[in-house]
Design an enzyme around this catalytic site. Sequence first.
Site, mmCIF file in Angstrom:
data_model
loop_
_atom_site.group_PDB
_atom_site.id
_atom_site.type_symbol
_atom_site.label_atom_id
_atom_site.label_comp_id
_atom_site.label_asym_id
_atom_site.label_seq_id
_atom_site.Cartn_x
_atom_site.Cartn_y
_atom_site.Cartn_z
ATOM 1 C CB CYS A 187 38.316 36.253 50.926
ATOM 2 S SG CYS A 187 38.900 36.201 49.352
ATOM 3 C CG HIS A 242 40.029 32.046 49.194
ATOM 4 N ND1 HIS A 242 38.650 32.743 49.373
ATOM 5 C CD2 HIS A 242 40.460 31.406 50.692
ATOM 6 C CE1 HIS A 242 38.560 32.688 51.376
ATOM 7 N NE2 HIS A 242 39.545 32.305 51.534
#
Length: 458
Positions: free
Chosen positions: A47, A399
């Site tokens: 990510c 994230h």
Amino acid sequence: MMKNWGVIGGIAAAMAAGVYVLWGPISDRKKKRKGMVPGLLNLGNTCFMNSLLQGLAACPSFIRWLEDFTSESSVHPERTERETHLSSSLMQLLKALSSHDPREDDVLDAGGLLEALRLYRWHISSFEEQDAHELFHVLTSSLEEEREHQPRVAHLFDMQTLEVNTNGRCPLHPIPSLWRTRHPFHGRLTSYMACKRCERQNPVHYDSFDSLSLPIPSVQWSRPVTLDQCLQHFISSETIKEVECENCTEQQAGELVNGEVLESQRTTFVKQLKLGKLPQCLCIHLQRLTWSKEGTPIKRQEHVQFTEYLSLDRYKHCTAGQNLQSTSRTNRPISAKAARDPKDKTIANGPLSNGSFPSIFLHSPGLSSQLNLTYDYSSVYLFRLTAVLVHHGDMHSGHFVTYRRSPAAPCGASPFSSQWLWVSDDSVRKASLQEALSSSAYLLFYERVQRPGLRVEE
């Protein structure tokens, strides 16, 4: 025969119904895709790479530089595909992520870029937390390494290089071709020291940078921290004691102190840091890593206020011979009524129709924060926000997501779109500028605003 046609028609109708159920009407699909960008497949803890690629795709100047870079490499057949794998893979991805026309592929695969990075001895572990800022420097340094391996081309007016000597060999100092400019994130910092006693200033020292890594100052009286405060803290002067001053030593040469001749004078110096050469694309890294008293890493979660427009005039180092020329210095004030009018596109789109910028001085904090009006026409070094990278989580896991501008129309007057997007790997949705400004930014991408009629000599 009629029965066969009936069966065929029934099958076709069933297939059409299935396509409609799975994908919806084709016209609706195209309508939904308009103004959107493809997502990126998460290949296992990637990510951080996906968010960085979406941020770079919102920087038009960097993509144009990559196009020139790869096209110049293609005219040299002696270069292998391995030597240009990184720049070509990166350009293909960023072009696909910045295309204004909707693509058939809703999700792209960045595996080719990972393979190119492995050629530069950079491997990604699927079990370790990675950093988008570190990857940014890996990409820029690897592109610089690839650029340095470009064949050097002799200049036509370099007679010493073109003339063949008596041994039939050419001198080994060809002039590099003029296209080999640094990437648009490259800038220079200036630092100089001055003696507090005699006020003599040492020569200015220059250091290169690809991003500005700014410490976040401590919160005072529960007031929010701003990006300007981080920049001011970054360039704040530093006092250094017990530094030998040659000028003070020369002025007091031969003097006696306690019956002894002074060989050197040590005084207090002030060190000052400034921005020497500003890049076309500016990457700002907010340092959210801090350490506890026990020595464990802690992530700072507080919100740092930043604006759509960023003026760096006050942080710029100006030399004595620097010259700023503008064909027009007339400010055009914007009334509060015009600022509140949603039909007035002047503020939302930035420059006015004549290429100038409005001078905005709003004294209402609510209105100012809502419309993000913090720039004025007198600013020379003006930048506009293109993308924001946000990290959700702590120092051990989390994230990355990206707020970025939608690709601008090819024939539009401005290279910046007013539509913002939120991207998390393969998920893409529309967002607002205010949502992006309210996020806890980790990386900020700005691009310099081109000012018609203004020439800056750096």
